[in-house]
Every structure is written in structure tokens, then in C-alpha cells.
Design a protein around this motif. Structure first.
Motif, PDB file in Angstrom:
ATOM      1  N   PRO A   5      45.847  33.408  38.230  1.00 44.31           N
ATOM      2  CA  PRO A   5      46.361  34.700  39.224  1.00 44.31           C
ATOM      3  C   PRO A   5      44.899  34.691  40.254  1.00 44.31           C
ATOM      4  O   PRO A   5      43.661  34.448  39.690  1.00 44.31           O
ATOM      5  N   VAL A   6      44.920  35.347  41.360  1.00 48.98           N
ATOM      6  CA  VAL A   6      44.014  35.559  42.219  1.00 48.98           C
ATOM      7  C   VAL A   6      43.995  37.077  42.473  1.00 48.98           C
ATOM      8  O   VAL A   6      45.176  37.553  42.974  1.00 48.98           O
ATOM      9  N   LEU A   7      43.005  37.874  42.404  1.00 49.10           N
ATOM     10  CA  LEU A   7      42.941  39.281  43.000  1.00 49.10           C
ATOM     11  C   LEU A   7      42.242  39.211  44.414  1.00 49.10           C
ATOM     12  O   LEU A   7      41.160  38.613  44.542  1.00 49.10           O
ATOM     13  N   ILE A   8      42.927  39.564  45.442  1.00 49.05           N
ATOM     14  CA  ILE A   8      42.358  39.407  46.887  1.00 49.05           C
ATOM     15  C   ILE A   8      42.005  40.996  47.141  1.00 49.05           C
ATOM     16  O   ILE A   8      42.718  41.778  47.071  1.00 49.05           O
ATOM     17  N   TYR A   9      40.730  41.176  47.700  1.00 52.78           N
ATOM     18  CA  TYR A   9      40.234  42.447  48.014  1.00 52.78           C
ATOM     19  C   TYR A   9      39.414  42.144  49.259  1.00 52.78           C
ATOM     20  O   TYR A   9      39.580  41.188  49.855  1.00 52.78           O
ATOM     21  N   ASP A  10      38.874  43.575  49.724  1.00 54.66           N
ATOM     22  CA  ASP A  10      38.484  43.441  50.955  1.00 54.66           C
ATOM     23  C   ASP A  10      36.886  43.384  50.773  1.00 54.66           C
ATOM     24  O   ASP A  10      36.351  44.157  50.215  1.00 54.66           O
ATOM     25  N   ARG A  25      32.321  42.238  35.515  1.00 50.71           N
ATOM     26  CA  ARG A  25      31.256  42.482  34.242  1.00 50.71           C
ATOM     27  C   ARG A  25      31.757  43.104  33.063  1.00 50.71           C
ATOM     28  O   ARG A  25      31.616  42.648  31.891  1.00 50.71           O
ATOM     29  N   HIS A  26      32.795  43.939  33.293  1.00 51.39           N
ATOM     30  CA  HIS A  26      33.303  45.037  31.983  1.00 51.39           C
ATOM     31  C   HIS A  26      34.532  44.773  31.493  1.00 51.39           C
ATOM     32  O   HIS A  26      34.813  44.854  30.234  1.00 51.39           O
ATOM     33  N   LEU A  27      35.481  44.196  32.541  1.00 52.78           N
ATOM     34  CA  LEU A  27      36.706  44.100  31.854  1.00 52.78           C
ATOM     35  C   LEU A  27      37.057  42.554  31.593  1.00 52.78           C
ATOM     36  O   LEU A  27      37.969  42.330  30.662  1.00 52.78           O
ATOM     37  N   ARG A  28      36.470  41.630  32.283  1.00 51.16           N
ATOM     38  CA  ARG A  28      36.710  40.294  32.067  1.00 51.16           C
ATOM     39  C   ARG A  28      38.038  39.821  32.167  1.00 51.16           C
ATOM     40  O   ARG A  28      38.671  39.013  31.418  1.00 51.16           O
ATOM     41  N   PRO A  29      38.889  40.052  33.126  1.00 52.79           N
ATOM     42  CA  PRO A  29      40.191  39.753  33.406  1.00 52.79           C
ATOM     43  C   PRO A  29      40.280  38.263  33.543  1.00 52.79           C
ATOM     44  O   PRO A  29      39.250  37.599  34.002  1.00 52.79           O
ATOM     45  N   ARG A  30      41.456  37.711  33.140  1.00 57.88           N
ATOM     46  CA  ARG A  30      41.742  36.354  33.188  1.00 57.88           C
ATOM     47  C   ARG A  30      42.399  36.141  34.608  1.00 57.88           C
ATOM     48  O   ARG A  30      43.614  35.870  34.721  1.00 57.88           O
ATOM     49  N   CYS A  31      41.500  35.917  35.798  1.00 57.34           N
ATOM     50  CA  CYS A  31      41.874  35.836  37.122  1.00 57.34           C
ATOM     51  C   CYS A  31      40.583  35.441  38.059  1.00 57.34           C
ATOM     52  O   CYS A  31      39.556  35.272  37.218  1.00 57.34           O
ATOM     53  N   TRP A  57      47.354  41.211  43.984  1.00 61.88           N
ATOM     54  CA  TRP A  57      47.418  40.089  42.845  1.00 61.88           C
ATOM     55  C   TRP A  57      48.456  38.935  43.256  1.00 61.88           C
ATOM     56  O   TRP A  57      49.591  39.424  43.206  1.00 61.88           O
ATOM     57  N   THR A  58      48.110  37.827  43.122  1.00 62.64           N
ATOM     58  CA  THR A  58      48.786  36.595  43.513  1.00 62.64           C
ATOM     59  C   THR A  58      48.879  35.940  42.133  1.00 62.64           C
ATOM     60  O   THR A  58      47.737  35.426  41.604  1.00 62.64           O
ATOM     61  N   THR A  59      50.019  35.318  41.911  1.00 62.20           N
ATOM     62  CA  THR A  59      50.223  34.554  40.711  1.00 62.20           C
ATOM     63  C   THR A  59      50.344  33.123  41.177  1.00 62.20           C
ATOM     64  O   THR A  59      50.873  32.969  42.498  1.00 62.20           O
ATOM     65  N   PRO A  60      50.214  31.948  40.320  1.00 68.62           N
ATOM     66  CA  PRO A  60      50.208  30.562  40.682  1.00 68.62           C
ATOM     67  C   PRO A  60      51.829  30.422  41.152  1.00 68.62           C
ATOM     68  O   PRO A  60      52.021  29.361  41.763  1.00 68.62           O
ATOM     69  N   THR A  61      52.694  31.170  40.628  1.00 66.98           N
ATOM     70  CA  THR A  61      54.031  31.066  41.000  1.00 66.98           C
ATOM     71  C   THR A  61      54.468  31.656  42.488  1.00 66.98           C
ATOM     72  O   THR A  61      55.564  31.490  42.805  1.00 66.98           O
ATOM     73  N   GLY A  62      53.536  32.289  42.963  1.00 67.42           N
ATOM     74  CA  GLY A  62      53.618  32.661  44.115  1.00 67.42           C
ATOM     75  C   GLY A  62      53.961  34.270  44.356  1.00 67.42           C
ATOM     76  O   GLY A  62      54.477  34.898  45.182  1.00 67.42           O
ATOM     77  N   SER A  63      54.295  35.095  43.101  1.00 64.60           N
ATOM     78  CA  SER A  63      54.682  36.462  43.054  1.00 64.60           C
ATOM     79  C   SER A  63      53.328  37.105  43.592  1.00 64.60           C
ATOM     80  O   SER A  63      52.158  36.916  43.208  1.00 64.60           O
ATOM     81  N   VAL A  64      53.770  38.200  44.210  1.00 69.42           N
ATOM     82  CA  VAL A  64      52.591  39.129  44.836  1.00 69.42           C
ATOM     83  C   VAL A  64      52.754  40.404  44.594  1.00 69.42           C
ATOM     84  O   VAL A  64      53.872  40.969  44.676  1.00 69.42           O
TER      85      VAL A  64
END
Length: 138
Positions: A5-10, A25-31, A57-64
Motif C-alpha cells: 500500500p501507499v500512503l499519499i500525503y501533502d 520511525r515509531h510505527l513502522r507500518p508495512r507501506c 491510503w491506496t492498495t495494490p488492488t486499487g482500493s482507496v
């Protein structure tokens, strides 16, 4: 093809960037993380208008997922105690409260710790869904 997944931010917002740096640094999410200004938004399945309005939050399958639900997905992907918090954010009525808190923070991020005038969301995007003004009646 993307596998994470990709987290898109400003990326122009110091508050958003600081929040992402904390999460990395602190949560270490898998994205993966990417500022919308440098993302291939079309490939990720989102519009610039929506990316300017909320974290995504976008997933490899296209869910947003956007806003508070994107934050919930980020927390879920971090595992451990963070995933419990993420799961809570997906449940009504916590979900509804989280949406309100997210909008309050997002609409005032220039006033948050680390925020700068560049963090301000244009007034036209502070109302409605996905950066759209609610219809006006005359």
C-alpha cells in the motif's frame, strides 16, 4: 506492479511531513509513503483534488481510503497495539468521531505544532467531501 500500500500525503505541509516521519520511525507500518506532489496519482487511482484534501491510503488492488480511514489503515498495517487503535477507528461510532477530528485537524493543520502557512488548506477545500464545496442555494 505495486506490492505494498501507499500512503499519499501533502509534502508541502510541515505538519503532514512531521506526522509521516513519526509514523515511519515509531510505527513502522508495512507501506510506502509518497507526497502527492511527486506521486503518479493516475496510476495510484486518485485525483489531485482529493490528494490535496486528505491523506490517502491506496492498495495494490486499487482500493482507496481517505482521511481518518487512511490513518486507520496505516495503524492496522503497523501491527501490535497500533493495529488495535486502527481497528477501533473503523468501527461506528468511533469512525464518525474520527472523521470529525480528522477534518478539524486537517482544516487547521497550519495551526498545529510544526505547521506553517504553507500547510493551510485553501478555504474552498475546507467544506464538503473530497475537496468539493457543498452546493449553495440562493
Amino acid at each position: 506492479m505495486r506490492t505494498r500500500p501507499v500512503l499519499i500525503y501533502d509534502g508541502d505541509c510541515a505538519f503532514c511531513t512531521s506526522s509521516v516521519n513519526f509514523a515511519e520511525r515509531h510505527l513502522r507500518p508495512r507501506c510506502d509513503f509518497t507526497p502527492w506532489q511527486f506521486a503518479d496519482l493516475e496510476t495510484l487511482g486518485v485525483t489531485q483534488e482529493r490528494a490535496e484534501y486528505e491523506v490517502l491510503w491506496t492498495t495494490p488492488t486499487g482500493s482507496v481510503q481517505g482521511g481518518a480511514q487512511a490513518v486507520a489503515k496505516l495503524l492496522l498495517s503497523a501491527g501490535g497495539v497500533w493495529s488495535v487503535l486502527g481497528a477501533l477507528l473503523t468501527l461506528p461510532p468511533v469512525r464518525w468521531l474520527a472523521h470529525g477530528v480528522y477534518r478539524l485537524v486537517a482544516d487547521n493543520r497550519d495551526r498545529m505544532p510544526g505547521g506553517t502557512p504553507a500547510c493551510a488548506v485553501p478555504a474552498a477545500q475546507r467544506q464538503g467531501s473530497h475537496g468539493l464545496e457543498p452546493p449553495t442555494t440562493h
